[in-house]
Design an enzyme around this catalytic site. Structure first.
Site, PDB file in Angstrom:
ATOM      1  N   ILE A 157       0.817  -1.285  -0.083  1.00  0.00           N
ATOM      2  CA  ILE A 157      -0.136   0.047   0.090  1.00  0.00           C
ATOM      3  C   ILE A 157       0.731   1.126   0.024  1.00  0.00           C
ATOM      4  O   ILE A 157       1.591   1.638   1.034  1.00  0.00           O
ATOM      5  CB  ILE A 157      -1.094   0.059   1.257  1.00  0.00           C
ATOM      6  CG1 ILE A 157      -1.898  -1.093   1.191  1.00  0.00           C
ATOM      7  CG2 ILE A 157      -1.930   1.310   1.197  1.00  0.00           C
ATOM      8  CD1 ILE A 157      -2.667  -1.588  -0.251  1.00  0.00           C
ATOM      9  N   GLY A 242      -6.712   6.503 -12.689  1.00  0.00           N
ATOM     10  CA  GLY A 242      -5.577   6.287 -11.984  1.00  0.00           C
ATOM     11  C   GLY A 242      -4.339   6.178 -13.054  1.00  0.00           C
ATOM     12  O   GLY A 242      -3.222   6.482 -12.889  1.00  0.00           O
ATOM     13  N   ARG A 243      -4.788   5.366 -13.964  1.00  0.00           N
ATOM     14  CA  ARG A 243      -3.949   4.929 -14.931  1.00  0.00           C
ATOM     15  C   ARG A 243      -3.179   5.944 -15.909  1.00  0.00           C
ATOM     16  O   ARG A 243      -2.189   5.848 -16.523  1.00  0.00           O
ATOM     17  CB  ARG A 243      -4.365   3.631 -15.861  1.00  0.00           C
ATOM     18  CG  ARG A 243      -4.361   2.346 -14.751  1.00  0.00           C
ATOM     19  CD  ARG A 243      -5.436   1.249 -15.415  1.00  0.00           C
ATOM     20  NE  ARG A 243      -5.549   0.279 -14.554  1.00  0.00           N
ATOM     21  CZ  ARG A 243      -6.520  -0.821 -14.551  1.00  0.00           C
ATOM     22  NH1 ARG A 243      -7.485  -0.736 -15.493  1.00  0.00           N
ATOM     23  NH2 ARG A 243      -6.522  -1.605 -13.597  1.00  0.00           N
ATOM     24  N   GLN A 336      22.785   3.536 -21.058  1.00  0.00           N
ATOM     25  CA  GLN A 336      23.468   3.172 -22.015  1.00  0.00           C
ATOM     26  C   GLN A 336      24.406   4.378 -22.592  1.00  0.00           C
ATOM     27  O   GLN A 336      25.923   4.133 -22.716  1.00  0.00           O
ATOM     28  CB  GLN A 336      23.127   2.382 -23.094  1.00  0.00           C
ATOM     29  CG  GLN A 336      23.993   1.491 -24.038  1.00  0.00           C
ATOM     30  CD  GLN A 336      24.430   0.345 -23.221  1.00  0.00           C
ATOM     31  OE1 GLN A 336      24.110  -0.261 -22.289  1.00  0.00           O
ATOM     32  NE2 GLN A 336      25.764  -0.091 -23.933  1.00  0.00           N
ATOM     33  N   GLU A 363      -0.909  -0.219 -10.119  1.00  0.00           N
ATOM     34  CA  GLU A 363      -2.439   0.074 -10.909  1.00  0.00           C
ATOM     35  C   GLU A 363      -2.740  -0.815 -12.426  1.00  0.00           C
ATOM     36  O   GLU A 363      -3.278  -0.318 -13.127  1.00  0.00           O
ATOM     37  CB  GLU A 363      -2.321   1.749 -11.322  1.00  0.00           C
ATOM     38  CG  GLU A 363      -2.055   2.515  -9.760  1.00  0.00           C
ATOM     39  CD  GLU A 363      -2.425   3.572  -9.627  1.00  0.00           C
ATOM     40  OE1 GLU A 363      -3.729   4.101 -10.595  1.00  0.00           O
ATOM     41  OE2 GLU A 363      -2.155   4.584  -9.123  1.00  0.00           O
TER      42      GLU A 363
HETATM   43  N1  COS Z   1     -13.498  -0.379 -15.848  1.00  0.00           N
HETATM   44  C1  COS Z   1     -14.896  -0.552 -15.591  1.00  0.00           C
HETATM   45  N2  COS Z   1     -15.393  -1.677 -14.891  1.00  0.00           N
HETATM   46  C2  COS Z   1     -14.468  -2.916 -15.514  1.00  0.00           C
HETATM   47  C3  COS Z   1     -13.207  -2.651 -15.772  1.00  0.00           C
HETATM   48  C4  COS Z   1     -12.669  -1.443 -16.084  1.00  0.00           C
HETATM   49  N3  COS Z   1     -11.520  -1.081 -16.476  1.00  0.00           N
HETATM   50  N4  COS Z   1     -12.607  -4.001 -15.661  1.00  0.00           N
HETATM   51  C5  COS Z   1     -13.504  -4.898 -15.271  1.00  0.00           C
HETATM   52  N5  COS Z   1     -14.649  -4.254 -14.852  1.00  0.00           N
HETATM   53  C6  COS Z   1     -16.099  -4.617 -14.556  1.00  0.00           C
HETATM   54  C7  COS Z   1     -16.640  -5.602 -15.360  1.00  0.00           C
HETATM   55  O1  COS Z   1     -17.441  -4.836 -16.267  1.00  0.00           O
HETATM   56  C8  COS Z   1     -17.438  -6.591 -14.424  1.00  0.00           C
HETATM   57  O2  COS Z   1     -18.657  -5.645 -14.079  1.00  0.00           O
HETATM   58  P1  COS Z   1     -20.182  -6.574 -13.974  1.00  0.00           P
HETATM   59  O3  COS Z   1     -20.047  -7.840 -13.334  1.00  0.00           O
HETATM   60  O4  COS Z   1     -20.828  -5.705 -13.375  1.00  0.00           O
HETATM   61  O5  COS Z   1     -20.501  -6.320 -15.363  1.00  0.00           O
HETATM   62  C9  COS Z   1     -16.528  -6.601 -13.081  1.00  0.00           C
HETATM   63  O6  COS Z   1     -15.646  -5.514 -13.349  1.00  0.00           O
HETATM   64  C10 COS Z   1     -15.623  -7.896 -13.053  1.00  0.00           C
HETATM   65  O7  COS Z   1     -14.951  -7.750 -14.115  1.00  0.00           O
HETATM   66  P2  COS Z   1     -14.606  -9.229 -14.962  1.00  0.00           P
HETATM   67  O8  COS Z   1     -16.006 -10.197 -14.822  1.00  0.00           O
HETATM   68  O9  COS Z   1     -14.114  -9.125 -16.305  1.00  0.00           O
HETATM   69  O10 COS Z   1     -13.618  -9.972 -13.779  1.00  0.00           O
HETATM   70  P3  COS Z   1     -12.348 -10.771 -14.149  1.00  0.00           P
HETATM   71  O11 COS Z   1     -12.083 -11.267 -12.800  1.00  0.00           O
HETATM   72  O12 COS Z   1     -12.404 -11.541 -15.419  1.00  0.00           O
HETATM   73  O13 COS Z   1     -11.383  -9.549 -14.404  1.00  0.00           O
HETATM   74  C11 COS Z   1      -9.994  -7.612 -13.722  1.00  0.00           C
HETATM   75  C12 COS Z   1     -11.353  -8.065 -13.733  1.00  0.00           C
HETATM   76  C13 COS Z   1      -8.684  -8.418 -14.253  1.00  0.00           C
HETATM   77  C14 COS Z   1     -10.022  -6.432 -15.206  1.00  0.00           C
HETATM   78  C15 COS Z   1      -9.742  -6.670 -12.549  1.00  0.00           C
HETATM   79  O14 COS Z   1      -9.566  -7.685 -11.703  1.00  0.00           O
HETATM   80  C16 COS Z   1      -8.392  -6.054 -12.632  1.00  0.00           C
HETATM   81  O15 COS Z   1      -8.518  -4.754 -13.386  1.00  0.00           O
HETATM   82  N6  COS Z   1      -7.402  -6.144 -12.249  1.00  0.00           N
HETATM   83  C17 COS Z   1      -6.251  -5.264 -11.817  1.00  0.00           C
HETATM   84  C18 COS Z   1      -6.470  -4.565 -10.582  1.00  0.00           C
HETATM   85  C19 COS Z   1      -5.216  -3.730 -10.344  1.00  0.00           C
HETATM   86  O16 COS Z   1      -5.111  -2.728 -10.996  1.00  0.00           O
HETATM   87  N7  COS Z   1      -4.713  -3.809  -9.274  1.00  0.00           N
HETATM   88  C20 COS Z   1      -3.571  -2.790  -8.546  1.00  0.00           C
HETATM   89  C21 COS Z   1      -4.281  -2.359  -7.555  1.00  0.00           C
HETATM   90  S1  COS Z   1      -3.401  -0.609  -7.092  1.00  0.00           S
HETATM   91  S2  COS Z   1      -1.611  -0.836  -6.949  1.00  0.00           S
END
Ligand code: COS
Length: 379
Positions: A157, A242-243, A336, A363
């Site tokens: 965190i 954030g990205r 380099q 992120e």
């Molecule tokens: N923006 C908005 N909504 C999103 C999204 C995005 N970029 N990505 C996924 N969602 C939504 C989906 O629409 C879905 O919502 P509904 O079920 O209401 O339709 C929900 O989130 C879950 O998505 P999904 O079913 O695709 O789940 P998955 O587990 O297959 O994938 C990911 C989810 C991988 C996209 C998500 O877990 C992710 O972004 N992981 C990375 C997290 C991250 O950035 N961590 C860093 C933390 S801060 S250092």
């Protein structure tokens, strides 16, 4: 997309450039080496309005657009990416979500001091077993009527110990999977909340990264953000924004390293001429500058879409994917070009390379950005 910046945007960029040069550059090497959190510098960033740039003035912010924010982020991160991540998390992962989805009481109590930079915030989604796979939250928030009982551990965190206000994600109803996740505002002094160990990191060593432990922390119901089960949507929404900030951080690191390499290449002589006159070096500079320019355009596109209230999900993922790869490529080439000098501390570029790596991880890793982009293309 209008590529002409307004006078206000240019003034913000210039203020950030000056601040970075005069306040961040002195001491940046020492803070990195000794892992010193830039408390004084962050306080000044708050006073200058860099910690709540996009928050409306009504809530203590600067009321600026995302374009101004990325211009400032680039300038800060050209010099000190550790300060940049403090700024990015507070602006995009904490303030933006609170302003968009918080209640009026939450905004008055928490957003105002955060936007003014009187306190800083942390975004707590990742767990020991839930990084990329963010829907698998193990932290639980049991609904006890007028409060939630929070239990679990968060990892990696940013602002882990320096923050006062933490946005914590937790599973309330496992059956509902990600629709059972909630986001809570947790205060540092709530009983049962313990700050865990500080991580020793490869880069951004000035920022403080901690694990956090929650044991039967009573979080008042009014501290939940949004409707019951809204947490995951909130996390995804703020991460999309954030990205853009992290992409701008990567751009800043790349630009900082490029400018140092360009200057060095015009001063250092080898085989009787400045090394920039050797095609091997000149071509590196061309590739670096081209990738930096392409990153900048992708970032401005994402920022403009966000400011125009259009969908920026794919654009922000593309910007982060490309700019973070550029930051790695450019910093490696900057070392380099500097040769042996590049490998030692005083010339800054070795730190920049270490700082660049995290932009491909936090992120959302580069692989997660490819998931986001491809899902958008294939929907
Ligand atoms: N923006 C908005 N909504 C999103 C999204 C995005 N970029 N990505 C996924 N969602 C939504 C989906 O629409 C879905 O919502 P509904 O079920 O209401 O339709 C929900 O989130 C879950 O998505 P999904 O079913 O695709 O789940 P998955 O587990 O297959 O994938 C990911 C989810 C991988 C996209 C998500 O877990 C992710 O972004 N992981 C990375 C997290 C991250 O950035 N961590 C860093 C933390 S801060 S250092």
């Amino acid at each position: 997309m209008d590529l002409n910046f307004t006078e206000e945007q240019l003034a913000v960029k210039e203020a950030a450039r000056e601040f970075a040069e005069f306040e961040l550059l002195p001491g940046v090497i020492e803070r990195d080496e000794k892992e010193i959190f830039p408390a004084e510098q962050v306080k000044k960033m708050g006073e200058m309005g860099f910690l709540g740039m996009m928050v409306s003035p009504e809530y203590g912010g600067g009321g600026m657009d995302t374009v101004s924010y990325v211009l400032a982020m680039e300038e800060i991160c050209k010099v000190d990416a550790s300060c940049g991540v403090v700024m990015s998390v507070n602006n995009s992962l904490v303030c933006w979500g609170l302003e968009k989805y918080g209640t009026e009481e939450q905004k008055q109590k928490y957003l105002v001091p955060l936007a003014k930079g009187e306190v800083i915030g942390a975004f707590c989604l990742s767990e020991p077993e839930a990084g990329s796979d963010a829907t698998h939250q193990r932290t639980t928030a049991e609904d006890k009527g007028d409060y939630y009982l929070l239990n679990g551990t968060k990892n990696w965190i940013t602002n882990g110990n320096s923050a006062s206000i933490y946005i914590v994600y937790a599973q309330t109803d496992k059956e509902k999977r990600h629709h059972g996740i909630n986001a809570f505002i947790v205060e540092k002094d709530m009983p049962g909340f313990v700050i865990g160990k500080k991580e020793k990191k490869l880069g951004i060593r000035g920022s403080d990264t901690h694990s956090l432990m929650f044991t039967d922390v009573k979080v008042p119901k009014e501290n939940r953000i949004g409707e019951d089960g809204f947490g995951f949507k909130l996390a995804m929404g703020v991460l999309n924004g954030g990205r853009i900030g992290i992409a701008a951080q990567a751009l800043g690191i790349a630009t900082g390293a490029f400018e140092l390499a360009l200057k060095y290449s015009k001063e250092r002589k080898a085989f009787g001429v400045e090394i920039s006159k050797h095609q091997a070096i000149a071509f590196k500079l061309s590739d670096m500058a081209t990738a930096i320019e392409a990153s900048r355009l992708l970032i401005l596109q994402a920022a403009n879409l966000k400011d125009d209230k259009k969908d920026f999900t794919k654009a922000s993922a593309m910007a982060k994917l490309f700019a973070s790869q550029t930051a790695m490529d450019v910093t490696i080439e900057a070392i380099q070009i500097h040769g042996g000098y590049g490998y030692v501390q005083e010339y800054h570029v070795e730190r920049m390379m270490r700082d660049a790596k995290i932009t491909q991880i936090y992120e959302g890793t580069s692989e997660i950005q490819k998931i986001v982009i491809s899902r958008d293309l294939l929907k």
